[in-house]
Design a protein around this motif. Structure first.
Motif, PDB file in Angstrom:
ATOM      1  N   PHE A 165       0.681  -1.299  -0.068  1.00  0.00           N
ATOM      2  CA  PHE A 165       0.059  -0.137  -0.173  1.00  0.00           C
ATOM      3  C   PHE A 165       0.759   1.174  -0.155  1.00  0.00           C
ATOM      4  O   PHE A 165       0.524   2.268  -0.707  1.00  0.00           O
ATOM      5  CB  PHE A 165      -0.988  -0.011   1.415  1.00  0.00           C
TER       6      PHE A 165
ATOM      7  N   TYR B 248       0.846   4.155  -2.787  1.00  0.00           N
ATOM      8  CA  TYR B 248       0.664   5.640  -2.815  1.00  0.00           C
ATOM      9  C   TYR B 248       1.892   6.613  -3.384  1.00  0.00           C
ATOM     10  O   TYR B 248       1.704   7.530  -4.005  1.00  0.00           O
ATOM     11  CB  TYR B 248       0.538   5.939  -1.316  1.00  0.00           C
TER      12      TYR B 248
ATOM     13  N   TYR C  14      -8.513  -1.338  -2.523  1.00  0.00           N
ATOM     14  CA  TYR C  14      -8.144  -0.811  -1.037  1.00  0.00           C
ATOM     15  C   TYR C  14      -9.388  -0.304  -0.495  1.00  0.00           C
ATOM     16  O   TYR C  14      -9.653  -0.454   0.715  1.00  0.00           O
ATOM     17  CB  TYR C  14      -7.046   0.331  -1.247  1.00  0.00           C
ATOM     18  N   GLY C  15     -10.140   0.526  -1.077  1.00  0.00           N
ATOM     19  CA  GLY C  15     -11.393   0.951  -0.678  1.00  0.00           C
ATOM     20  C   GLY C  15     -12.208   0.129  -0.322  1.00  0.00           C
ATOM     21  O   GLY C  15     -12.999   0.403   0.694  1.00  0.00           O
TER      22      GLY C  15
ATOM     23  N   GLY D 182     -11.701  -2.620   1.407  1.00  0.00           N
ATOM     24  CA  GLY D 182     -11.424  -2.998   2.649  1.00  0.00           C
ATOM     25  C   GLY D 182     -11.381  -2.048   3.680  1.00  0.00           C
ATOM     26  O   GLY D 182     -11.647  -2.336   4.750  1.00  0.00           O
ATOM     27  N   ALA D 183     -11.140  -0.884   3.156  1.00  0.00           N
ATOM     28  CA  ALA D 183     -11.178   0.249   4.058  1.00  0.00           C
ATOM     29  C   ALA D 183     -12.919   0.523   4.387  1.00  0.00           C
ATOM     30  O   ALA D 183     -12.983   1.347   5.444  1.00  0.00           O
ATOM     31  CB  ALA D 183     -10.518   1.601   3.287  1.00  0.00           C
ATOM     32  N   GLY D 184     -13.563   0.332   3.711  1.00  0.00           N
ATOM     33  CA  GLY D 184     -15.080   0.736   4.006  1.00  0.00           C
ATOM     34  C   GLY D 184     -15.503   1.420   2.844  1.00  0.00           C
ATOM     35  O   GLY D 184     -15.167   2.151   2.350  1.00  0.00           O
TER      36      GLY D 184
ATOM     37  N   SER E  66     -15.136   5.282   2.949  1.00  0.00           N
ATOM     38  CA  SER E  66     -13.590   5.684   2.870  1.00  0.00           C
ATOM     39  C   SER E  66     -13.755   6.794   1.427  1.00  0.00           C
ATOM     40  O   SER E  66     -14.457   6.287   0.613  1.00  0.00           O
ATOM     41  CB  SER E  66     -12.714   4.521   2.721  1.00  0.00           C
TER      42      SER E  66
ATOM     43  N   GLN F 179     -11.219   6.325  -0.750  1.00  0.00           N
ATOM     44  CA  GLN F 179     -10.956   5.427  -1.886  1.00  0.00           C
ATOM     45  C   GLN F 179     -12.003   4.819  -2.446  1.00  0.00           C
ATOM     46  O   GLN F 179     -12.135   4.749  -3.549  1.00  0.00           O
ATOM     47  CB  GLN F 179      -9.950   4.534  -1.115  1.00  0.00           C
ATOM     48  N   TYR F 180     -13.167   4.320  -1.468  1.00  0.00           N
ATOM     49  CA  TYR F 180     -14.170   3.844  -2.185  1.00  0.00           C
ATOM     50  C   TYR F 180     -15.179   4.620  -2.954  1.00  0.00           C
ATOM     51  O   TYR F 180     -15.841   4.554  -3.984  1.00  0.00           O
ATOM     52  CB  TYR F 180     -14.959   2.958  -1.140  1.00  0.00           C
TER      53      TYR F 180
END
Length: 230
Positions: free
Chosen positions: A78, A82, A166-167, A169-171, A174, A176-177
């Motif tokens: 990750f 970035y 990634y989003g 997993g982050a929710g 987030s 990202q999502y």
């Protein structure tokens, strides 16, 4: 909008002739080299950790709570993602604000007849059918085509799908999502996104191998690539 389009096409045409619209500078070249090697380091970390994430790691002795190996692998993946994304955004900014050479990897002038003539010449040169290189302060046309399709487009795809995963997993709340969650409207099955993202890894690996070979080959044959520059 029309003025921007005309400016963009004029810059692409200037690059074809090896001219610079705003002029170059040594410090800009140094920044490009810094971006290049930061990319190389990020891609190396992403490739190694991505392969382990996709295939799994060897079993570790002891309780699962006593080890955090996979967590470290994901953190490295990750973090490198970035770094790669930030560098790619800066490279896009420089392509828009820099000189004509800055946008070469983002704009392939397929509409120009001279592009195809120069591309044919480079294919002949790499096939040892001719030895004379094209002159000019730019990527040769074969390199430009490979950079656009195998690097620029693939990196864009990897960044988009990577942040979407990634989003997930982050929710869903987030950023990202919220920004990249639309990817799952194209591939509702998350495993499909994983599979395409993993396939992109091998495209990048193949590009890196060919890129290293071409740089060394060009350096030996013409002495004009980066290893010979002092």
């Amino acid at each position: 909008m029309r003025d921007r389009t005309q400016k963009f096409l004029a810059a692409a045409d200037a690059a074809l002739a090896g001219r610079s619209i705003r002029g170059g500078a040594a410090h800009l070249y140094a920044l490009v080299r810094l971006w290049h090697w930061a990319n190389a380091a990020s891609i190396l970390v992403l490739s190694l950790t991505g392969y382990l994430i996709g295939t799994g790691t060897p079993a570790i002795w002891g309780k699962a709570s006593g080890g955090f190996l996979f967590g470290y692998i994901r953190f490295a993946h990750f973090s490198a993602g970035y770094v790669l994304s930030a560098g790619f955004l800066l490279r896009i900014y420089w392509a828009l604000m820099g000189n004509a050479h800055a946008m070469q990897i983002f704009c392939v002038p397929l509409w120009r007849r001279c592009f195809w003539r120069e591309l044919h010449h480079e294919i002949r040169r790499y096939s040892f059918l001719t030895v004379e290189p094209e002159r000019g302060l730019r990527h040769n046309r074969l390199a430009q085509l490979a950079m656009f399709f195998m690097f620029t487009q693939t990196i864009t795809f990897m960044v988009v799908t990577g942040f979407a995963l990634y989003g997930q997993g982050a929710g869903t709340d987030s950023w990202q999502y919220k920004v990249f969650g639309w990817v799952f409207s194209l591939w509702p099955n998350s495993q499909d996104v994983h599979t395409w993202h993993h396939l992109g890894l091998w495209v990048i690996v193949m590009f890196a191998l060919v890129h290293i070979y071409a740089v060394l080959w060009d350096d030996i044959m013409s002495r004009r690539s980066f290893p010979s520059m002092k």
